[in-house]
Design a protein around this motif. Sequence first.
Motif, PDB file in Angstrom:
ATOM      1  N   THR A  85       1.058  -1.159   0.007  1.00 39.57           N
ATOM      2  CA  THR A  85       0.105   0.213   0.099  1.00 39.57           C
ATOM      3  C   THR A  85       0.797   1.266  -0.057  1.00 39.57           C
ATOM      4  O   THR A  85       1.595   1.440   0.881  1.00 39.57           O
ATOM      5  N   PRO A  86       1.062   2.030  -0.985  1.00 42.24           N
ATOM      6  CA  PRO A  86       1.845   3.255  -1.170  1.00 42.24           C
ATOM      7  C   PRO A  86       1.176   4.429  -0.641  1.00 42.24           C
ATOM      8  O   PRO A  86       2.014   5.619  -0.130  1.00 42.24           O
ATOM      9  N   GLY A  87      -0.043   4.408  -0.230  1.00 44.08           N
ATOM     10  CA  GLY A  87      -0.661   5.797   0.161  1.00 44.08           C
ATOM     11  C   GLY A  87      -0.806   5.715   1.757  1.00 44.08           C
ATOM     12  O   GLY A  87      -0.173   5.149   2.543  1.00 44.08           O
ATOM     13  N   PHE A  88      -1.748   6.676   2.085  1.00 47.11           N
ATOM     14  CA  PHE A  88      -1.988   7.033   3.486  1.00 47.11           C
ATOM     15  C   PHE A  88      -2.454   5.715   4.331  1.00 47.11           C
ATOM     16  O   PHE A  88      -2.123   5.825   5.752  1.00 47.11           O
ATOM     17  N   ALA A  89      -3.198   4.933   3.745  1.00 44.05           N
ATOM     18  CA  ALA A  89      -3.827   3.635   4.470  1.00 44.05           C
ATOM     19  C   ALA A  89      -2.672   2.550   4.934  1.00 44.05           C
ATOM     20  O   ALA A  89      -3.063   1.430   5.450  1.00 44.05           O
ATOM     21  N   PHE A  90      -1.205   3.005   4.516  1.00 46.07           N
ATOM     22  CA  PHE A  90      -0.322   1.563   4.620  1.00 46.07           C
ATOM     23  C   PHE A  90      -0.128   1.450   6.058  1.00 46.07           C
ATOM     24  O   PHE A  90       0.122   0.096   6.275  1.00 46.07           O
ATOM     25  N   ASP A  91      -0.459   2.257   7.085  1.00 41.36           N
ATOM     26  CA  ASP A  91      -0.194   1.907   8.308  1.00 41.36           C
ATOM     27  C   ASP A  91      -1.094   0.558   8.904  1.00 41.36           C
ATOM     28  O   ASP A  91      -0.697  -0.358   9.469  1.00 41.36           O
ATOM     29  N   VAL A  92      -2.183   0.542   8.262  1.00 38.62           N
ATOM     30  CA  VAL A  92      -3.162  -0.426   8.453  1.00 38.62           C
ATOM     31  C   VAL A  92      -2.708  -1.931   7.952  1.00 38.62           C
ATOM     32  O   VAL A  92      -2.631  -2.855   8.667  1.00 38.62           O
ATOM     33  N   GLU A  93      -2.094  -1.929   6.614  1.00 38.57           N
ATOM     34  CA  GLU A  93      -1.328  -3.164   6.332  1.00 38.57           C
ATOM     35  C   GLU A  93      -0.371  -3.522   7.174  1.00 38.57           C
ATOM     36  O   GLU A  93      -0.103  -4.563   7.229  1.00 38.57           O
ATOM     37  N   LEU A  94       0.454  -2.409   7.424  1.00 41.49           N
ATOM     38  CA  LEU A  94       1.756  -2.721   8.289  1.00 41.49           C
ATOM     39  C   LEU A  94       1.361  -3.419   9.515  1.00 41.49           C
ATOM     40  O   LEU A  94       1.995  -4.406   9.888  1.00 41.49           O
ATOM     41  N   LEU A  95       0.611  -2.982  10.150  1.00 42.98           N
ATOM     42  CA  LEU A  95       0.111  -3.304  11.426  1.00 42.98           C
ATOM     43  C   LEU A  95      -0.665  -4.835  11.280  1.00 42.98           C
ATOM     44  O   LEU A  95      -0.521  -5.497  12.142  1.00 42.98           O
ATOM     45  N   ALA A  96      -1.677  -4.811  10.347  1.00 46.59           N
ATOM     46  CA  ALA A  96      -2.238  -6.231  10.031  1.00 46.59           C
ATOM     47  C   ALA A  96      -1.167  -7.222   9.809  1.00 46.59           C
ATOM     48  O   ALA A  96      -1.363  -8.388  10.487  1.00 46.59           O
ATOM     49  N   ARG A  97      -0.251  -7.092   8.871  1.00 47.03           N
ATOM     50  CA  ARG A  97       0.842  -7.968   8.870  1.00 47.03           C
ATOM     51  C   ARG A  97       1.612  -8.406  10.030  1.00 47.03           C
ATOM     52  O   ARG A  97       1.978  -9.633  10.155  1.00 47.03           O
ATOM     53  N   CYS A  98       1.963  -7.524  10.858  1.00 52.11           N
ATOM     54  CA  CYS A  98       2.720  -7.811  11.942  1.00 52.11           C
ATOM     55  C   CYS A  98       1.989  -8.513  13.071  1.00 52.11           C
ATOM     56  O   CYS A  98       2.399  -9.526  13.329  1.00 52.11           O
ATOM     57  N   VAL A  99       0.727  -8.508  13.130  1.00 52.58           N
ATOM     58  CA  VAL A  99      -0.265  -9.346  13.761  1.00 52.58           C
ATOM     59  C   VAL A  99      -0.262 -10.575  13.091  1.00 52.58           C
ATOM     60  O   VAL A  99      -0.291 -11.641  13.972  1.00 52.58           O
ATOM     61  N   ARG A 100      -0.141 -10.621  11.933  1.00 56.93           N
ATOM     62  CA  ARG A 100      -0.485 -12.043  11.200  1.00 56.93           C
ATOM     63  C   ARG A 100       0.946 -12.783  11.514  1.00 56.93           C
ATOM     64  O   ARG A 100       0.939 -14.020  11.551  1.00 56.93           O
ATOM     65  N   GLU A 101       1.944 -12.136  11.887  1.00 58.95           N
ATOM     66  CA  GLU A 101       3.145 -12.686  12.148  1.00 58.95           C
ATOM     67  C   GLU A 101       3.322 -13.141  13.707  1.00 58.95           C
ATOM     68  O   GLU A 101       4.223 -13.547  14.185  1.00 58.95           O
ATOM     69  N   GLY A 102       2.174 -13.156  14.374  1.00 56.19           N
ATOM     70  CA  GLY A 102       2.132 -13.183  15.591  1.00 56.19           C
ATOM     71  C   GLY A 102       2.444 -12.293  16.564  1.00 56.19           C
ATOM     72  O   GLY A 102       2.766 -12.619  18.012  1.00 56.19           O
ATOM     73  N   SER A 103       2.699 -10.977  16.232  1.00 58.21           N
ATOM     74  CA  SER A 103       3.284 -10.004  17.028  1.00 58.21           C
ATOM     75  C   SER A 103       2.142  -9.124  17.705  1.00 58.21           C
ATOM     76  O   SER A 103       1.413  -8.474  16.841  1.00 58.21           O
ATOM     77  N   ALA A 104       1.740  -9.134  19.010  1.00 59.14           N
ATOM     78  CA  ALA A 104       0.748  -8.066  19.311  1.00 59.14           C
ATOM     79  C   ALA A 104       1.153  -6.772  19.369  1.00 59.14           C
ATOM     80  O   ALA A 104       2.529  -6.070  19.300  1.00 59.14           O
ATOM     81  N   VAL A 105       0.488  -5.741  19.174  1.00 66.86           N
ATOM     82  CA  VAL A 105       0.460  -4.156  18.861  1.00 66.86           C
ATOM     83  C   VAL A 105       0.315  -3.637  20.181  1.00 66.86           C
ATOM     84  O   VAL A 105      -0.808  -3.880  20.842  1.00 66.86           O
ATOM     85  N   VAL A 106       1.334  -3.041  20.746  1.00 68.69           N
ATOM     86  CA  VAL A 106       1.258  -2.345  22.049  1.00 68.69           C
ATOM     87  C   VAL A 106       1.017  -0.810  21.746  1.00 68.69           C
ATOM     88  O   VAL A 106       1.927  -0.129  21.090  1.00 68.69           O
ATOM     89  N   GLU A 107       0.164  -0.223  22.398  1.00 69.75           N
ATOM     90  CA  GLU A 107      -0.239   1.286  22.149  1.00 69.75           C
ATOM     91  C   GLU A 107       0.142   1.914  23.285  1.00 69.75           C
ATOM     92  O   GLU A 107      -0.117   1.506  24.517  1.00 69.75           O
ATOM     93  N   ILE A 108       0.919   3.158  23.412  1.00 70.27           N
ATOM     94  CA  ILE A 108       1.411   3.984  24.557  1.00 70.27           C
ATOM     95  C   ILE A 108       0.773   5.169  24.182  1.00 70.27           C
ATOM     96  O   ILE A 108       0.595   5.832  23.181  1.00 70.27           O
ATOM     97  N   PRO A 109       0.576   6.135  25.394  1.00 72.01           N
ATOM     98  CA  PRO A 109       0.258   7.461  25.372  1.00 72.01           C
ATOM     99  C   PRO A 109       1.178   8.306  24.719  1.00 72.01           C
ATOM    100  O   PRO A 109       2.390   8.123  24.822  1.00 72.01           O
ATOM    101  N   VAL A 110       0.768   9.347  24.053  1.00 66.49           N
ATOM    102  CA  VAL A 110       1.597  10.351  23.612  1.00 66.49           C
ATOM    103  C   VAL A 110       0.785  11.768  23.995  1.00 66.49           C
ATOM    104  O   VAL A 110      -0.287  11.808  24.232  1.00 66.49           O
ATOM    105  N   ARG A 111       1.818  12.517  23.908  1.00 65.25           N
ATOM    106  CA  ARG A 111       1.547  14.015  23.485  1.00 65.25           C
ATOM    107  C   ARG A 111       1.352  14.443  22.321  1.00 65.25           C
ATOM    108  O   ARG A 111       2.620  14.302  21.552  1.00 65.25           O
ATOM    109  N   TRP A 112       0.311  14.666  21.612  1.00 65.62           N
ATOM    110  CA  TRP A 112       0.424  15.092  20.042  1.00 65.62           C
ATOM    111  C   TRP A 112      -0.369  16.416  19.833  1.00 65.62           C
ATOM    112  O   TRP A 112      -1.158  16.901  20.442  1.00 65.62           O
ATOM    113  N   HIS A 113       0.615  17.107  18.905  1.00 64.24           N
ATOM    114  CA  HIS A 113       0.181  18.476  18.676  1.00 64.24           C
ATOM    115  C   HIS A 113      -0.075  18.583  17.074  1.00 64.24           C
ATOM    116  O   HIS A 113       0.599  18.031  16.102  1.00 64.24           O
TER     117      HIS A 113
END
Length: 267
Positions: free
Chosen positions: A190-218
């Motif tokens: 996926t070359p465009g904006f939605a690439f993050d979804v494919e990237l994370l989905a493939r990580c999960v497919r490889e058996g890796s959990a996705v850990v979300e951490i809090p951020v300060r975002w501006h």
Amino acid sequence: MPPSPSRDEGTSRPPLLEIVIPAHNEERRLPGGLLQLCAKLARLPFPTAVIVVDNASTDRTADIVRDWPRGPVPVRLIRCPVPGKGAAVRAGLLGTSAPFAGFVDADMATDLDALDVAFGQLLSGERVVIGSRAHRDSHVENRHSRIRELGAFGFRALAGALVRGVSDTQCGFKFFDGVLAREVAARLRTPGFAFDVELLARCVREGSAVVEIPVRWHDMPGSRFSPARHTFGIVLELGRIWLRLRARPRAAAPPSWEAPLDPVGSP
């Protein structure tokens, strides 16, 4: 914390962490962002490096990176002639070799203090650590229009069907075990904006959990996303991702939009 490494120490040892910055026509925001990132990394007690991916820029983005002064944090340039943030991140991750790798946005909208938490999680054995603006402990400064907020809500609903349990797939602050990052990037299509979804989905497919951490975002000025221009294309991208994930896994081959003899795009 131990003292920052000297210039010789920082550039002679292989990096433990490499950070990719995708950059399309970022001559105005990149200098400040690079300055912030290099200052943060120089204070860490281990060697790091930065890769800036010039994503088909027509301004001085590449010149800024080439002329960047030497320092304790090496900064190098990779060219990606294919337009799209996904294409740029793919090229950058494939250009890494460190045990840990990740990417951040050129505007540094995510406060870099989150790097300490992300790297600590990686050292503890997690393989995918991402910033989440939806985390209950995050502080988010958001000046988006009502239309854009509604679009983001719809996108999250669609993305959630592909990457279950992840509340924010699009925050530009993601870090990985280096081997996993390169394996998954090689399969990214996926070359465009939605690439993050494919990237994370493939990580999960490889058996890796996705850990979300809090951020300060501006919310930073200069975003190129437009609901009117990009929504339809993003929905199509999500549909293609769904089809790809349902398909039988095959050996990784360069995507159709990438030159097969130059997969990374050397400077």
